[in-house]
Design a protein around this motif. Structure first.
Motif, PDB file in Angstrom:
ATOM      1  N   ALA A 115       0.842  -1.201   0.000  1.00 13.89           N
ATOM      2  CA  ALA A 115       0.000   0.000   0.000  1.00 13.89           C
ATOM      3  C   ALA A 115       0.873   1.245   0.000  1.00 13.89           C
ATOM      4  O   ALA A 115       2.060   1.201   0.337  1.00 13.89           O
ATOM      5  CB  ALA A 115      -0.927   0.011   1.221  1.00 13.89           C
ATOM      6  N   LYS A 116       0.251   2.331  -0.383  1.00 16.13           N
ATOM      7  CA  LYS A 116       0.907   3.638  -0.371  1.00 16.13           C
ATOM      8  C   LYS A 116      -0.092   4.647   0.164  1.00 16.13           C
ATOM      9  O   LYS A 116      -1.250   4.670  -0.260  1.00 16.13           O
ATOM     10  CB  LYS A 116       1.345   4.013  -1.789  1.00 16.13           C
ATOM     11  N   SER A 117       0.339   5.458   1.092  1.00 15.37           N
ATOM     12  CA  SER A 117      -0.558   6.453   1.680  1.00 15.37           C
ATOM     13  C   SER A 117      -1.058   7.410   0.619  1.00 15.37           C
ATOM     14  O   SER A 117      -0.319   7.788  -0.301  1.00 15.37           O
ATOM     15  CB  SER A 117       0.177   7.228   2.781  1.00 15.37           C
ATOM     16  N   ALA A 118      -2.315   7.802   0.746  1.00 10.79           N
ATOM     17  CA  ALA A 118      -2.858   8.818  -0.160  1.00 10.79           C
ATOM     18  C   ALA A 118      -2.142  10.139   0.061  1.00 10.79           C
ATOM     19  O   ALA A 118      -2.096  10.996  -0.826  1.00 10.79           O
ATOM     20  CB  ALA A 118      -4.350   8.982   0.077  1.00 10.79           C
ATOM     21  N   GLY A 119      -1.585  10.305   1.217  1.00 15.96           N
ATOM     22  CA  GLY A 119      -0.842  11.525   1.527  1.00 15.96           C
ATOM     23  C   GLY A 119      -0.987  11.902   2.979  1.00 15.96           C
ATOM     24  O   GLY A 119      -2.049  11.759   3.577  1.00 15.96           O
ATOM     25  N   ALA A 142      -0.850  21.833   4.336  1.00 16.14           N
ATOM     26  CA  ALA A 142       0.133  21.421   3.323  1.00 16.14           C
ATOM     27  C   ALA A 142       0.226  19.909   3.298  1.00 16.14           C
ATOM     28  O   ALA A 142      -0.141  19.234   4.273  1.00 16.14           O
ATOM     29  CB  ALA A 142       1.502  22.033   3.626  1.00 16.14           C
ATOM     30  N   SER A 143       0.728  19.378   2.185  1.00 11.19           N
ATOM     31  CA  SER A 143       0.899  17.939   2.040  1.00 11.19           C
ATOM     32  C   SER A 143       2.384  17.591   2.007  1.00 11.19           C
ATOM     33  O   SER A 143       3.183  18.288   1.376  1.00 11.19           O
ATOM     34  CB  SER A 143       0.243  17.455   0.746  1.00 11.19           C
ATOM     35  N   LEU A 144       2.742  16.496   2.680  1.00  9.18           N
ATOM     36  CA  LEU A 144       4.115  16.013   2.671  1.00  9.18           C
ATOM     37  C   LEU A 144       4.380  15.067   1.499  1.00  9.18           C
ATOM     38  O   LEU A 144       5.510  14.626   1.303  1.00  9.18           O
ATOM     39  CB  LEU A 144       4.431  15.289   3.985  1.00  9.18           C
ATOM     40  N   GLY A 145       3.342  14.745   0.738  1.00  9.24           N
ATOM     41  CA  GLY A 145       3.488  13.841  -0.397  1.00  9.24           C
ATOM     42  C   GLY A 145       4.098  14.525  -1.611  1.00  9.24           C
ATOM     43  O   GLY A 145       4.240  15.760  -1.653  1.00  9.24           O
TER      44      GLY A 145
END
Length: 326
Positions: A127-131, A226-229
């Motif tokens: 899996a990968k986080s959506a963000g 803000a997003s860290l992705g």
């Protein structure tokens, strides 16, 4: 006399060969019989967060594919290192598997332990986080991340950033600080703990998975800043990434993976990867993770998975001196 000794030696050799064949046959039978009992997935963080959720969804579908109970156990503490160590020290019999994420490399860089993905048998990234976004309380005096940056420059260490020491949130806090966002870093544990700390007024800024926070955003209880992705979240298109705001060194996509103790049979590791891939392709699973955390299916196996994790490790280790906690 020579004939007798020679006969005796041949007899011993035959006994040895028979024993070896029996042992090898027994081992092959054992591996083919796997799994013959319940498999334990170890999550190194508390229940209620995105890591735990993803593990439990996988466990539900893996149970039907493997034909045995798949049980999630939370072994927490020290930024996830206690759970990681628990699996590393477990018997390599295929009945204990770690579900973890990119924080493993941060723990190494922080000096909390000296192991990484290469010390396990990596089965797959499932899996990968959506963000992960950065949030403030709904009543906070800042309405953008630029406001937060300005406030930290005006009064350094006055705004508290909740992190989990040795985890990816700690990496985010440290790298933002080094890029001029002068937070006061505080250890508040996993995602559910950070949320409680923000709602209780104990911290000012928290990083958390978007899916965990959406209801609070919609109600106005929190603000997403803000997003860290590496990309904006599709469901939150107005929230910029930290890279867009001038802080590219704080970008990190969270990758979740399954890892067995070193020495676990490759047949077992691959069988698990096959089962996990079947889950990842299941439309019901895909619908479930999107509904809860807005995740899209993501899957890499074997060497491809290990290469992806080592790629993140290479970047994270550049900050090892800044991340040291001792």
């Amino acid at each position: 006399m020579i004939t007798k000794n020679r006969s005796f030696g041949i007899g011993l050799l035959l006994v040895f060969l028979a024993a070896s064949l029996f042992a090898n046959g027994e081992q092959e039978q054992s591996e083919k019989a796997w799994p013959a009992k319940s498999v334990q997935i170890v999550v190194a963080f508390n229940p209620g967060g995105d890591t735990d959720y993803n593990a439990r969804v996988y466990a539900k579908y893996l149970k039907d594919i493997l034909g045995v109970p798949v049980v999630v156990t939370n072994v927490t503490g020290s930024g996830g290192t206690i759970g990681m160590r628990h699996v590393l020290d477990s018997d390599p019999d295929g009945y204990t598997v770690l579900w973890h994420h990119s924080a493993m490399m941060v723990s190494e860089a922080a000096g909390l332990w000296d192991k990484n993905a290469n010390d396990y048998e990596i089965s797959c990234i499932g899996a990968k986080s959506a963000g992960v976004l950065l949030y403030a309380d709904g009543s906070a005096p800042y309405n953008s991340f630029d406001d937060v940056v300005a406030a930290t420059k005006k009064t350094p260490d006055a705004i508290t950033f909740a992190a989990n020491t040795g985890a990816t949130t700690y990496l985010a806090g440290v790298t933002l600080y080094e890029q001029g966002v002068k937070f006061k870093l505080a250890d508040f544990g996993g995602g559910s703990d950070r949320l409680a700390a923000l709602m209780g007024g104990h911290v000012d800024i928290i990083p958390n998975a978007y899916g965990m926070m959406k209801d609070y955003i919609d109600s106005g209880d929190v603000k997403a800043l803000a997003s860290l992705g590496s990309e904006r979240i599709e469901e939150a298109p107005d929230v910029p990434t930290v890279a867009e705001l001038g802080f590219p060194d704080s970008t990190l996509d969270m990758l979740y993976f399954f890892a067995f103790p070193k020495g676990t049979s490759r047949e077992i590791v691959e069988t698990w990867a096959d089962a996990a891939e079947e889950v990842a392709k299941n439309p019901q699973y895909q619908e479930e993770i999107h509904k809860a955390y807005f995740q899209k299916p993501f899957y890499l196996r074997g060497n491809d998975a290990l290469d992806a994790l080592n790629g993140q490790r290479e970047v994270i280790m550049k900050y090892a001196e800044l991340l040291k906690v001792n």
